[in-house]
Enzyme design. Sequence first.
Site, mmCIF file in Angstrom:
data_model
loop_
_atom_site.group_PDB
_atom_site.id
_atom_site.type_symbol
_atom_site.label_atom_id
_atom_site.label_comp_id
_atom_site.label_asym_id
_atom_site.label_seq_id
_atom_site.Cartn_x
_atom_site.Cartn_y
_atom_site.Cartn_z
ATOM 1 N N ARG A 77 -31.153 -20.828 4.921
ATOM 2 C CA ARG A 77 -30.085 -20.837 3.915
ATOM 3 C C ARG A 77 -30.609 -21.366 2.577
ATOM 4 O O ARG A 77 -31.277 -22.406 2.535
ATOM 5 C CB ARG A 77 -28.945 -21.740 4.410
ATOM 6 C CG ARG A 77 -27.709 -21.700 3.529
ATOM 7 C CD ARG A 77 -26.625 -22.598 4.097
ATOM 8 N NE ARG A 77 -26.116 -22.129 5.363
ATOM 9 C CZ ARG A 77 -25.416 -22.882 6.227
ATOM 10 N NH1 ARG A 77 -25.159 -24.136 5.943
ATOM 11 N NH2 ARG A 77 -24.982 -22.375 7.358
ATOM 12 N N LYS A 216 -21.928 -33.745 7.186
ATOM 13 C CA LYS A 216 -22.074 -32.933 5.978
ATOM 14 C C LYS A 216 -21.041 -33.325 4.921
ATOM 15 O O LYS A 216 -19.976 -33.855 5.257
ATOM 16 C CB LYS A 216 -21.918 -31.459 6.317
ATOM 17 C CG LYS A 216 -20.577 -31.097 6.913
ATOM 18 C CD LYS A 216 -20.554 -29.619 7.281
ATOM 19 C CE LYS A 216 -19.778 -29.376 8.554
ATOM 20 N NZ LYS A 216 -19.874 -28.030 9.054
ATOM 21 N N LYS A 218 -19.220 -31.724 1.231
ATOM 22 C CA LYS A 218 -19.097 -30.503 0.425
ATOM 23 C C LYS A 218 -18.340 -30.767 -0.867
ATOM 24 O O LYS A 218 -17.294 -31.414 -0.839
ATOM 25 C CB LYS A 218 -18.379 -29.422 1.242
ATOM 26 C CG LYS A 218 -19.130 -29.031 2.511
ATOM 27 C CD LYS A 218 -18.398 -27.975 3.303
ATOM 28 C CE LYS A 218 -19.225 -27.535 4.507
ATOM 29 N NZ LYS A 218 -18.528 -26.519 5.324
ATOM 30 N N CYS A 437 -17.037 -15.146 9.007
ATOM 31 C CA CYS A 437 -18.283 -15.871 9.283
ATOM 32 C C CYS A 437 -19.204 -14.945 10.075
ATOM 33 O O CYS A 437 -18.764 -13.907 10.571
ATOM 34 C CB CYS A 437 -17.983 -17.138 10.068
ATOM 35 S SG CYS A 437 -17.619 -16.813 11.798
ATOM 36 N N CYS A 443 -24.940 -16.742 15.652
ATOM 37 C CA CYS A 443 -24.448 -18.121 15.714
ATOM 38 C C CYS A 443 -24.295 -18.584 17.162
ATOM 39 O O CYS A 443 -23.575 -17.957 17.943
ATOM 40 C CB CYS A 443 -23.107 -18.248 14.985
ATOM 41 S SG CYS A 443 -22.437 -19.917 15.166
ATOM 42 N N CYS A 482 -15.182 -19.035 15.932
ATOM 43 C CA CYS A 482 -14.883 -20.263 16.675
ATOM 44 C C CYS A 482 -14.099 -21.183 15.734
ATOM 45 O O CYS A 482 -13.995 -20.908 14.538
ATOM 46 C CB CYS A 482 -16.162 -20.928 17.188
ATOM 47 S SG CYS A 482 -16.948 -22.041 16.019
ATOM 48 N N CYS A 486 -16.158 -22.109 9.450
ATOM 49 C CA CYS A 486 -17.077 -21.769 8.358
ATOM 50 C C CYS A 486 -16.474 -20.761 7.378
ATOM 51 O O CYS A 486 -16.841 -20.753 6.216
ATOM 52 C CB CYS A 486 -18.376 -21.213 8.916
ATOM 53 S SG CYS A 486 -19.212 -22.352 10.029
HETATM 54 FE FE1 SF4 Z 1 -20.487 -19.929 14.010
HETATM 55 FE FE2 SF4 Z 1 -18.060 -20.862 14.384
HETATM 56 FE FE3 SF4 Z 1 -19.224 -21.140 11.990
HETATM 57 FE FE4 SF4 Z 1 -18.432 -18.749 12.795
HETATM 58 S S1 SF4 Z 1 -17.095 -20.533 12.388
HETATM 59 S S2 SF4 Z 1 -20.428 -19.243 11.896
HETATM 60 S S3 SF4 Z 1 -18.780 -18.827 14.995
HETATM 61 S S4 SF4 Z 1 -19.879 -22.085 13.896
#
Ligand code: SF4
Length: 568
Positions: A77, A216, A218, A437, A443, A482, A486
């Site tokens: 990243r 983290k 932000k 995401c 992931c 999930c 993100c």
């Molecule tokens: Fe991975 Fe969950 Fe983040 Fe999506 S929201 S990138 S599934 S950790």
Amino acid sequence: MSTAEVKLSKLEHLKEGSHQLRGTIPEELLNDKPEFSGDAGQLLKHHGSYMQDDRDVRKEKNEDGTKKGKAYSCMVRTRIPGGRVTAEQFLAELDLCDKLGNGSVRITTRQGFQLHGVLKSNLRETIRAINDSMLTTFAACGDVNRNVMCCPAPYKNNPVHDEMQALSQELADHFKPKTTGYFDIWLSDEDGEKTNVADFNPVEEPIYGERYLPRKFKMAIAEPSDNCIDVYTQDLGLLAVVEDGKITGYNLLVGGGMGTTPSAAKTYPRIADKLTFVTPDQVIAVAEAIVKVQRDHGNREDRKIARLKYLIESWGLPKFKQKVEEYFGQALPEPHATDVTGVEDHIGWYEQGDGKLFLGINIESGRIKDDGDLRIKLGLRAILSKFGMETRLTALQSVILCDIDPADKEQINGLLAEHGIKNADELSLARRYAVACPAFPTCGLSITESERILPDVIDQLDVEMAKHGLASQKIAVHITGCPNGCGRPYTPDIGLVGKAVGKYTLFLGGNPEGTRLCFIYKDMVPLDEIVPTVSPLLGVYKSERNDGESFGDYCARIGKEGLEAKIA
Ligand code: SF4
């Protein structure tokens, strides 16, 4: 509080004993294994990389019937304050994805780039190439201040946007960790001599200390009419207060955060509280006081509740403010009355204000690749190579091409059409405001698909929106694989969060402006029932909405039970 008084989590001990984020990364880079150890992988995040494996490959079998196992690679990243990228830097990242990645670059929801599929043996070359282009991966992830976001619109007719962009760089520089570990490991030390911990000389980390932050952190900067960076979802949001075309200061918003852990009821998404108003010359010092309060008082025993939002919840805002005042050294005023009033995606052609134009190009899920007739990577390469303009990455995972001479507009439109890239007027607002995401296959935490199902969900939604006469309605859909959040799924009109294989929690009642949390409308909704579940609600919304009321506002006004009753 001293270390002796606090029961530290394993990761706190790891950071503390890591020789300023080096750990065993240098040795492990010299071995032939395809993956880093668990501890090195944790420290690697601070250098901008996550160990991943291709979860599609996990299911595949060899000829003899045995499972293929894990195909390891790294996500890399790049941290880009305000999303500002030159044409050369953009082209360098495209070159890298072809040479050492999986052939695609992803624009992240924090205005950065991500490469996927980088083998461990190629990691140093990749990070070095990114640094050669004058970008960095340092502190793009990990328990530090991550990429500082800022509204990317390149308007030149007033100083507001330039000042906000300059502040994003200032904040990024001020909160960059001081350790030389990144430089030693990736940029100067191929044989491991300089990173030999026997000769280790620590440098002072005046903001982070020896254990860095509990979690983290932000930051993001917005102006009230355009909350495109989701200022309420940040640990520290800065909302510009603009009077007579000038920034007189910023409202500081604290304690936002999207992440939750499904198995831990003590975790939850939260939007930020308004803490105070600061003048431009006070911003850095007050931000530092906030970060240091979190450093010293954030939870270091349980990482699930280590974000700033949990400290503010447990203390209450008045106590938190008092502590920030103590660290800052003087009392802080009440916030200014200014608040978020709108949001823009910056897609399409706009006048910059200096005679030039800018063009926002929508990139679905931020994935820059060539796929059949849609050849985004080739198209961007052709435009950037020919015109060499500055670009900006947006928080909606898209790109803005800046400083375009109006005489070049038709030629650029031609190049877009040649590569199958659609203009703003060819896309629904649902598609333009959609976010996903990555989830599968890269992931490790994904429970469901996200990026790969977004096009189909939006296709279905477009059909239903048109059926209800809502084709021109602004609506924001965010999908994540999930609950970690993100893709900021807890504040748009519609949030879809992966809950079990093929099933999603359906959230409603947020808004595109990102000022309110959604509520759970229905849990465990199979993928193919998501749009059929939403469609009848769009119908009642169309017939019952107030003037100017968005779908999310309507859902929030009627509430879950009210919506259920209307379609019963
Ligand atoms: Fe991975 Fe969950 Fe983040 Fe999506 S929201 S990138 S599934 S950790």
